[in-house]
Design a protein around this motif. Structure first.
Motif, PDB file in Angstrom:
ATOM      1  N   GLU A 110      44.616  44.058  39.283  1.00 37.64           N
ATOM      2  CA  GLU A 110      43.180  43.872  39.090  1.00 37.64           C
ATOM      3  C   GLU A 110      42.568  43.093  40.241  1.00 37.64           C
ATOM      4  N   LEU A 111      43.270  42.063  40.711  1.00 32.25           N
ATOM      5  CA  LEU A 111      42.789  41.302  41.857  1.00 32.25           C
ATOM      6  C   LEU A 111      42.670  42.188  43.090  1.00 32.25           C
ATOM      7  N   GLU A 112      43.681  42.996  43.334  1.00 34.85           N
ATOM      8  CA  GLU A 112      43.656  43.892  44.495  1.00 34.85           C
ATOM      9  C   GLU A 112      42.484  44.862  44.428  1.00 34.85           C
ATOM     10  N   LYS A 113      42.126  45.258  43.221  1.00 34.26           N
ATOM     11  CA  LYS A 113      41.060  46.244  43.042  1.00 34.26           C
ATOM     12  C   LYS A 113      39.704  45.709  43.455  1.00 34.26           C
ATOM     13  N   VAL A 114      39.435  44.411  43.234  1.00 28.96           N
ATOM     14  CA  VAL A 114      38.078  43.891  43.423  1.00 28.96           C
ATOM     15  C   VAL A 114      37.943  42.904  44.584  1.00 28.96           C
ATOM     16  N   LYS A 115      39.032  42.466  45.193  1.00 28.02           N
ATOM     17  CA  LYS A 115      38.916  41.498  46.283  1.00 28.02           C
ATOM     18  C   LYS A 115      38.249  42.156  47.490  1.00 28.02           C
ATOM     19  N   SER A 116      37.802  41.328  48.432  1.00 25.92           N
ATOM     20  CA  SER A 116      37.130  41.835  49.621  1.00 25.92           C
ATOM     21  C   SER A 116      38.028  42.795  50.392  1.00 25.92           C
ATOM     22  N   LYS A 117      37.436  43.883  50.809  1.00 32.37           N
ATOM     23  CA  LYS A 117      38.178  44.866  51.595  1.00 32.37           C
ATOM     24  C   LYS A 117      37.897  44.721  53.090  1.00 32.37           C
ATOM     25  N   HIS A 118      36.968  43.839  53.455  1.00 33.73           N
ATOM     26  CA  HIS A 118      36.521  43.768  54.842  1.00 33.73           C
ATOM     27  C   HIS A 118      36.741  42.408  55.497  1.00 33.73           C
ATOM     28  N   PHE A 119      37.158  41.414  54.717  1.00 38.76           N
ATOM     29  CA  PHE A 119      37.340  40.078  55.272  1.00 38.76           C
ATOM     30  C   PHE A 119      38.719  39.549  54.908  1.00 38.76           C
ATOM     31  N   SER A 120      39.176  38.586  55.700  1.00 36.88           N
ATOM     32  CA  SER A 120      40.466  37.979  55.399  1.00 36.88           C
ATOM     33  C   SER A 120      40.405  37.346  54.028  1.00 36.88           C
ATOM     34  N   ASP A 121      41.504  37.366  53.306  1.00 36.34           N
ATOM     35  CA  ASP A 121      41.544  36.791  51.969  1.00 36.34           C
ATOM     36  C   ASP A 121      42.647  35.747  51.878  1.00 36.34           C
ATOM     37  N   LEU A 141      41.649  29.807  36.790  1.00 33.46           N
ATOM     38  CA  LEU A 141      40.641  30.081  35.771  1.00 33.46           C
ATOM     39  C   LEU A 141      39.399  30.720  36.389  1.00 33.46           C
ATOM     40  N   GLY A 142      38.941  30.173  37.506  1.00 31.31           N
ATOM     41  CA  GLY A 142      37.763  30.720  38.172  1.00 31.31           C
ATOM     42  C   GLY A 142      38.003  32.105  38.724  1.00 31.31           C
ATOM     43  N   LEU A 143      39.188  32.317  39.273  1.00 29.76           N
ATOM     44  CA  LEU A 143      39.516  33.628  39.830  1.00 29.76           C
ATOM     45  C   LEU A 143      39.571  34.677  38.736  1.00 29.76           C
ATOM     46  N   GLU A 144      40.241  34.368  37.628  1.00 29.52           N
ATOM     47  CA  GLU A 144      40.370  35.354  36.562  1.00 29.52           C
ATOM     48  C   GLU A 144      39.018  35.760  35.992  1.00 29.52           C
ATOM     49  N   ALA A 145      38.151  34.778  35.740  1.00 26.24           N
ATOM     50  CA  ALA A 145      36.834  35.096  35.197  1.00 26.24           C
ATOM     51  C   ALA A 145      36.046  35.979  36.160  1.00 26.24           C
ATOM     52  N   THR A 146      36.128  35.674  37.451  1.00 22.57           N
ATOM     53  CA  THR A 146      35.384  36.454  38.444  1.00 22.57           C
ATOM     54  C   THR A 146      35.933  37.866  38.576  1.00 22.57           C
ATOM     55  N   VAL A 147      37.248  37.989  38.622  1.00 23.32           N
ATOM     56  CA  VAL A 147      37.864  39.317  38.725  1.00 23.32           C
ATOM     57  C   VAL A 147      37.438  40.188  37.546  1.00 23.32           C
ATOM     58  N   LYS A 148      37.443  39.627  36.353  1.00 23.61           N
ATOM     59  CA  LYS A 148      37.042  40.410  35.179  1.00 23.61           C
ATOM     60  C   LYS A 148      35.566  40.811  35.251  1.00 23.61           C
ATOM     61  N   ALA A 149      34.712  39.893  35.724  1.00 25.64           N
ATOM     62  CA  ALA A 149      33.289  40.224  35.839  1.00 25.64           C
ATOM     63  C   ALA A 149      33.070  41.339  36.866  1.00 25.64           C
ATOM     64  N   LEU A 150      33.801  41.292  37.967  1.00 29.11           N
ATOM     65  CA  LEU A 150      33.676  42.341  38.984  1.00 29.11           C
ATOM     66  C   LEU A 150      34.176  43.684  38.463  1.00 29.11           C
ATOM     67  N   ILE A 151      35.281  43.670  37.709  1.00 31.89           N
ATOM     68  CA  ILE A 151      35.771  44.912  37.101  1.00 31.89           C
ATOM     69  C   ILE A 151      34.741  45.463  36.128  1.00 31.89           C
ATOM     70  N   ASP A 152      34.174  44.584  35.315  1.00 31.42           N
ATOM     71  CA  ASP A 152      33.176  45.008  34.344  1.00 31.42           C
ATOM     72  C   ASP A 152      31.962  45.626  35.033  1.00 31.42           C
ATOM     73  N   ALA A 153      31.594  45.076  36.182  1.00 29.60           N
ATOM     74  CA  ALA A 153      30.452  45.600  36.931  1.00 29.60           C
ATOM     75  C   ALA A 153      30.802  46.825  37.768  1.00 29.60           C
ATOM     76  N   GLY A 154      32.080  47.052  37.985  1.00 33.08           N
ATOM     77  CA  GLY A 154      32.500  48.193  38.789  1.00 33.08           C
ATOM     78  C   GLY A 154      32.242  48.030  40.271  1.00 33.08           C
ATOM     79  N   ILE A 155      32.289  46.789  40.768  1.00 30.27           N
ATOM     80  CA  ILE A 155      32.036  46.515  42.178  1.00 30.27           C
ATOM     81  C   ILE A 155      33.165  45.643  42.731  1.00 30.27           C
ATOM     82  N   THR A 156      33.102  45.346  44.025  1.00 37.18           N
ATOM     83  CA  THR A 156      34.070  44.443  44.647  1.00 37.18           C
ATOM     84  C   THR A 156      33.356  43.191  45.135  1.00 37.18           C
ATOM     85  N   TYR A 157      34.143  42.224  45.547  1.00 39.89           N
ATOM     86  CA  TYR A 157      33.578  40.958  46.015  1.00 39.89           C
ATOM     87  C   TYR A 157      32.745  41.154  47.277  1.00 39.89           C
ATOM     88  N   ASP A 158      32.969  42.233  48.005  1.00 41.03           N
ATOM     89  CA  ASP A 158      32.152  42.512  49.191  1.00 41.03           C
ATOM     90  C   ASP A 158      30.684  42.724  48.829  1.00 41.03           C
TER      91      ASP A 158
END
Length: 456
Positions: A431-442, A30-47
Motif C-alpha cells: 500500500e505504501l508503494e502504491k501511493v508514495k511519491s513517484k518523482h522525488f526521493s523518499d 501512525l501518521g504514515l498509516e493514516a496518510t497512506v489510507k487516505a491517499l488510497i481512499d482518494a485514489g491519488i499519490t503523494y505527488d
C-alpha cells in the motif's frame, strides 16, 4: 467586489486503530498509516498533494515532516499545529482554507498522537499555564458553593464534571442522564473495529463505577490513546480532473471560534467548559451551510467527558438550554432517534489521541455520507456535523454533505480490497508503494510491521 471562496471537498479519509498507549507504535508509523489510507481512499499519490497541515500536541517541533518524508521529500509546505484537543480539526481548517483561498487544489490534513498513559499533564513547570484563568475561577465558584476545593481528580475531568453538575442543579437533570450518555457511546463502539474500548456497560454500571472526580466515573471519561487520522481536501476542478465524484463530500460549513468574555463574565461552570465557543462556531457553520440542527442526521460531538455531551446539545442548537436531558430521555441521541450522536463511540470509548481526534470525526462523517460506514451506518444521511473543542480557546464545527455533483460509484472495499469501515487493518508495504511519491526521493522506514486485522 466581495471575495467568493472556492468550495472545498473531502475525497479521502484514513484511520489507524485508536489504542491504549503501550509504546508499541511511534508517531511516524501512525501518521504514515493514516496518510497512506487516505491517499488510497482518494485514489491519488503523494505527488498530488500540494500542501499539508499536521496536528499533534505531544511531540517535537517538526514531527509532521518526520512522518510525511516517508512518502517522499517533495518540498511541499508542511505546517505543524497544536491547539489542544481541537488540534486535528485545526489542521483540517488549514487544509480547507488553502483550497477555499485558491492557493492549492489538493491538501492533506493529518493528525496523530503518541500519548503517555494516565491523565493529561503539562510538560512545563517554569511558565504560566494557558488555562490559569479558568482554573482559578473554577476554584472560586466551588469555594462559594462550599464544595470541596481539594485536588480531587484530573483538572480536565473536574472542569467538565463541574459543567455537568451546574446543568443538574439548574435544570432538574440527574447524573443518571449523564451515565446514560456514556453507556450509549460505549454501546455504539462495540461495532467499531477502530475503537479503543468495545465493551458496553449499562447506565447503572457506569453510575456505580470508580469515581475519578467528585461526580465523574471512569466510563464517563475518554482515555489517553495512540492513533492517527487523515483527510484529503481538494477543489472541484481536482475532483473532475481525477473523476472523484463518487467520494466527493462538500465542506458546506466551517465554524472556528475562540473564547468570548462570557468565559469569565458569566461565572458559569458550563461557560468554563467552552460552551460559548461551541455556540458561535456552530452558528457560523450553520449559516455558511444554509442549514439548521434539524437538517443534521448524524454528528460526532466532543465528549471528552460525558457531561460535555449533555451541555453541548444546546450549544449546537439541538435543543433549548434546559432541555438537553430530555434528548437523553427520548433516545434522540442514538439510532432510531432524531439524531445519532457519536455513532463511532465518541471519545469516551473510541479513544482520544488528541491530534487525531478531530480528523477521526471527519473520517467517520465522510463515510456516513458516502453510505460506507458499515455497521455504524445511519439511515438516509444528508448532512453531518463534527464538533471538536480544546479548552484554553479553540473550537471547530464542520458541516458536511454530499457534493451537488456526487454520484454513486466504487465502494471503499473496491479501493482497499477489504471493507475499510468494518475491518481495521494495518498498512502494508504494498500500500505504501502504491501511493508514495513517484518523482522525488523518499525516506522509508526500516520495515513495515506485519499486517494486523481487527474485525467486527
Amino acid at each position: 467586489m466581495p471575495y467568493t471562496p472556492h468550495k472545498a471537498y473531502v475525497v479521502g479519509v484514513g484511520l489507524t486503530k485508536f489504542d491504549k498507549p503501550r509504546g508499541e507504535r511511534d508517531y511516524p508509523e501512525l501518521g504514515l498509516e493514516a496518510t497512506v489510507k487516505a491517499l488510497i481512499d482518494a485514489g491519488i499519490t503523494y505527488d498530488d498533494v500540494e500542501t499539508a497541515a499536521v496536528g499533534y500536541c505531544y511531540g517535537d517541533s517538526t514531527c509532521g515532516q518526520r512522518a510525511l518524508y516517508q512518502l517522499g521529500m517533495t518540498g511541499i509546505p508542511i505546517v505543524n499545529v497544536n491547539n489542544n484537543c481541537s488540534t486535528g480539526s485545526s489542521a483540517f481548517v488549514l487544509a480547507a482554507n488553502s483550497i477555499m483561498a485558491g492557493q492549492a487544489d489538493c491538501a492533506l490534513a493529518l493528525g496523530f498522537e503518541k500519548m503517555a498513559p494516565g491523565s493529561l499533564g503539562s510538560a512545563w513547570n517554569d511558565r504560566a499555564p494557558p488555562m490559569e484563568g479558568t482554573m482559578s475561577q473554577l476554584f472560586e465558584i466551588e469555594a462559594e458553593k462550599e464544595y470541596k476545593t481539594d485536588d480531587f481528580g484530573p483538572f480536565a475531568a473536574r472542569i467538565f464534571g463541574a459543567a455537568g453538575q451546574e446543568y443538574v442543579e439548574k435544570y432538574g437533570a440527574t447524573w443518571d442522564h449523564i451515565a446514560a450518555i456514556a453507556a450509549k457511546n460505549h454501546k455504539h463502539s462495540v461495532k467499531n473495529p477502530y475503537a479503543q474500548f468495545r465493551v458496553s456497560p449499562s447506565p447503572q454500571e457506569v453510575a456505580k463505577a470508580r469515581k475519578i472526580t467528585r461526580e465523574v466515573t471512569l466510563p464517563m471519561c475518554s482515555p489517553t490513546s495512540d492513533g492517527g487520522a487523515a483527510a484529503i481536501v481538494v477543489s472541484e476542478d481536482f475532483i473532475k480532473k481525477h473523476n472523484l465524484q463518487d467520494r466527493a463530500i462538500e465542506i458546506a460549513g466551517l465554524g472556528v471560534s475562540t473564547d468570548s468574555p462570557r468565559l469569565y463574565e458569566d461565572r458559569s461552570r458550563i461557560e468554563l467548559a467552552g460552551a460559548d465557543m461551541s455556540r458561535r462556531a456552530a452558528t457560523i457553520a450553520y449559516k455558511q451551510a444554509g442549514l439548521t440542527a434539524k437538517d443534521i442526521q448524524v454528528l460526532e460531538l466532543h465528549d471528552c467527558f460525558a457531561p460535555n455531551e449533555l451541555v453541548t446539545y444546546p450549544a449546537l442548537g439541538l435543543c433549548a438550554e434546559n432541555e438537553a436531558h430530555k434528548i437523553v430521555e427520548a433516545g434522540d441521541n442514538t439510532f432510531g432517534g432524531k439524531w445519532v450522536v457519536n455513532p463511532s463511540g465518541g471519545l469516551e470509548s473510541k479513544g482520544h489521541p488528541l491530534g487525531a481526534t478531530g480528523l477521526g470525526m471527519v473520517a467517520y462523517m465522510a463515510l456516513q455520507l458516502r453510505g460506507e460506514a458499515g455497521a455504524l451506518q445511519v439511515e438516509n444521511v444528508k448532512a453531518a456535523l463534527t464538533h471538536n473543542i480544546g479548552l484554553g480557546g479553540s473550537c471547530v464545527v464542520s458541516i458536511l454533505k454530499k457534493a451537488s455533483f456526487y454520484k454513486d460509484g466504487a465502494h471503499n472495499k473496491d479501493r482497499f480490497g477489504y471493507d475499510f469501515a468494518n475491518e481495521c487493518r494495518r498498512m502494508t508495504e504494498e500500500e505504501l508503494e502504491k501511493v508514495k511519491s513517484k518523482h522525488f526521493s523518499d525516506y522509508l522506514p526500516a520495515s513495515i510491521p506485519e499486517p494486523q486485522t481487527s474485525k467486527l
